[in-house]
Design an enzyme around this catalytic site. Structure first.
Site, mmCIF file in Angstrom:
data_model
loop_
_atom_site.group_PDB
_atom_site.id
_atom_site.type_symbol
_atom_site.label_atom_id
_atom_site.label_comp_id
_atom_site.label_asym_id
_atom_site.label_seq_id
_atom_site.Cartn_x
_atom_site.Cartn_y
_atom_site.Cartn_z
ATOM 1 N N TYR A 197 0.840 -1.194 0.000
ATOM 2 C CA TYR A 197 0.000 0.000 0.000
ATOM 3 C C TYR A 197 0.874 1.243 0.000
ATOM 4 O O TYR A 197 2.087 1.163 0.213
ATOM 5 C CB TYR A 197 -0.963 -0.012 1.190
ATOM 6 C CG TYR A 197 -0.334 0.243 2.545
ATOM 7 C CD1 TYR A 197 0.455 -0.719 3.165
ATOM 8 C CD2 TYR A 197 -0.527 1.455 3.209
ATOM 9 C CE1 TYR A 197 1.028 -0.483 4.402
ATOM 10 C CE2 TYR A 197 0.040 1.695 4.458
ATOM 11 C CZ TYR A 197 0.820 0.716 5.039
ATOM 12 O OH TYR A 197 1.388 0.944 6.259
ATOM 13 N N LYS A 237 6.561 -1.945 2.103
ATOM 14 C CA LYS A 237 5.314 -1.385 2.650
ATOM 15 C C LYS A 237 4.180 -2.362 2.378
ATOM 16 O O LYS A 237 3.312 -2.149 1.517
ATOM 17 C CB LYS A 237 5.038 -0.003 2.048
ATOM 18 C CG LYS A 237 4.077 0.817 2.906
ATOM 19 C CD LYS A 237 4.099 2.259 2.504
ATOM 20 C CE LYS A 237 2.984 3.055 3.141
ATOM 21 N NZ LYS A 237 3.020 3.146 4.586
ATOM 22 N N GLU A 272 11.200 1.986 14.939
ATOM 23 C CA GLU A 272 10.317 3.040 14.414
ATOM 24 C C GLU A 272 8.972 2.939 15.124
ATOM 25 O O GLU A 272 8.773 2.080 15.977
ATOM 26 C CB GLU A 272 10.156 2.901 12.900
ATOM 27 C CG GLU A 272 9.546 1.570 12.481
ATOM 28 C CD GLU A 272 9.477 1.382 10.963
ATOM 29 O OE1 GLU A 272 9.387 2.369 10.236
ATOM 30 O OE2 GLU A 272 9.489 0.212 10.546
ATOM 31 N N LEU A 298 10.759 0.978 7.717
ATOM 32 C CA LEU A 298 10.244 1.460 6.444
ATOM 33 C C LEU A 298 10.945 2.782 6.131
ATOM 34 O O LEU A 298 11.035 3.652 7.003
ATOM 35 C CB LEU A 298 8.731 1.684 6.537
ATOM 36 C CG LEU A 298 8.111 2.127 5.216
ATOM 37 C CD1 LEU A 298 8.043 0.946 4.246
ATOM 38 C CD2 LEU A 298 6.727 2.699 5.417
HETATM 39 N N1 PMP Z 1 7.134 3.446 9.340
HETATM 40 C C1 PMP Z 1 6.006 2.727 9.246
HETATM 41 C C2 PMP Z 1 5.948 1.377 9.848
HETATM 42 C C3 PMP Z 1 4.882 3.287 8.586
HETATM 43 O O1 PMP Z 1 3.749 2.572 8.481
HETATM 44 C C4 PMP Z 1 4.957 4.591 8.077
HETATM 45 C C5 PMP Z 1 3.758 5.230 7.432
HETATM 46 N N2 PMP Z 1 3.461 4.674 6.222
HETATM 47 C C6 PMP Z 1 6.170 5.290 8.183
HETATM 48 C C7 PMP Z 1 7.240 4.677 8.832
HETATM 49 C C8 PMP Z 1 6.322 6.672 7.618
HETATM 50 O O2 PMP Z 1 6.375 6.637 6.220
HETATM 51 P P1 PMP Z 1 5.902 7.889 5.356
HETATM 52 O O3 PMP Z 1 6.675 9.069 5.841
HETATM 53 O O4 PMP Z 1 6.272 7.528 3.958
HETATM 54 O O5 PMP Z 1 4.433 8.037 5.566
#
Ligand code: PMP
Length: 283
Positions: free
Chosen positions: A33, A148, A181, A206
């Site tokens: 996603y 993701k 994270e 991620l």
């Molecule tokens: N880590 C995880 C596990 C996430 O689900 C997200 C949000 N999608 C992020 C980090 C932050 O990613 P982004 O800045 O691309 O939204």
């Protein structure tokens, strides 16, 4: 106004939008996603999200259902049809529908779903001004957190723990006591020596698109930055802490496990980086 979703080539009323029971996303979480923030009708950091989407699909060997150009048109159309000015657009691509069997079916056609929803920006700003609390939980995820994937059970369990403890986000901590994270955000601290620290990219986290943007903004401010693992112990002594994500942009943390971070108020640098982000995204 009724909401509209895009499902496999058609725009349909959200309430009637359906995917087959043998979709592999439903049966195996075999899919990916992306989430784009929408501000003033514009998709923020659009190319970064496209790049990550392509990478996630490649890692799982799911065929790309349409070109980035065509997809961009559909994303904007879903935003337009739902009259989203500020909010988010969600895209999910799964391997597709086939009789249940673990191995990849031959000639399967990916399923694609896109939805959009409005967000109360004033409320988000209030939350950022107040700051958020995070709790910590053991990181129980697999070893490919860089993808993701829609397989998010440990993330939702972590988030639920946060909600049950009156916090907004859960930071996940690995077996060495290092923060990886958040359940849906990247984790940052600013040390007493004014060094901005966030975990280095690897399979353990991620690669946030917002994280990438914040690193650029920090460089513009000539901040000292270290991309490395930091321990929960170090985070507890930090001057500031914050999360980053498409939905939360940069949101300051005031408490970790109920203990105040710094003076227990949103940090000045986190607030400044949020402002920088909003400004840079708007241009
Ligand atoms: N880590 C995880 C596990 C996430 O689900 C997200 C949000 N999608 C992020 C980090 C932050 O990613 P982004 O800045 O691309 O939204």
């Amino acid at each position: 106004m009724s909401r509209i979703a895009y499902v496999n080539g058609s725009y349909v009323p959200h309430a009637n939008a359906c995917i087959h029971i043998e979709d592999r996303g439903y049966q195996f979480a075999d899919g990916i996603y992306e989430v784009w923030a929408v501000r003033a009708g514009k998709l923020l950091d659009s190319s970064g999200h496209f790049r990550r989407m392509g990478r996630s699909l490649g890692e799982l060997r799911i065929a790309t259902p349409m070109s980035d150009g065509a997809l961009d048109v559909v994303l904007h159309e879903v935003v337009r049809k739902n009259r989203v000015r500020d909010g988010l657009v969600y895209l999910q691509i799964t391997r597709g529908v086939a009789p249940r069997d673990h191995a990849f079916p031959k000639d399967i056609v990916p399923s694609i779903v896109i939805t959009a929803k409005s967000m109360n920006v004033a409320e988000a700003e209030r939350k950022a001004q107040k700051g958020i609390a995070v709790i910590t939980v053991p990181d129980e995820r697999w070893t490919r957190c860089d993808i993701k994937s829609v397989s998010l059970l440990p993330n939702i369990l972590a988030k639920q723990s946060a909600v049950e403890q009156g916090a907004y986000e859960a930071w996940m901590v690995d077996e060495k006591g290092m923060v990886t994270e958040g359940s849906s955000s990247n984790a940052w601290i600013i040390t007493e020596g004014d060094v901005l620290v966030t975990r280095n990219l690897s399979n353990d986290i991620l690669g946030g698109i917002t994280r990438e943007r914040v690193l650029k903004l920090a460089a513009e401010r000539q901040l000292s930055v270290e991309e490395r693992a930091f321990s929960l112990k170090e985070a507890r002594k930090a001057k500031e802490a914050f999360i980053s994500s498409s939905i939360n942009l940069v949101t300051p943390i005031t408490h970790i496990d109920k203990q105040p971070v710094g003076d227990g108020k949103p940090g000045a640098m986190a607030c400044a980086l949020r402002k920088d982000y909003l400004q840079s995204a708007a241009t």
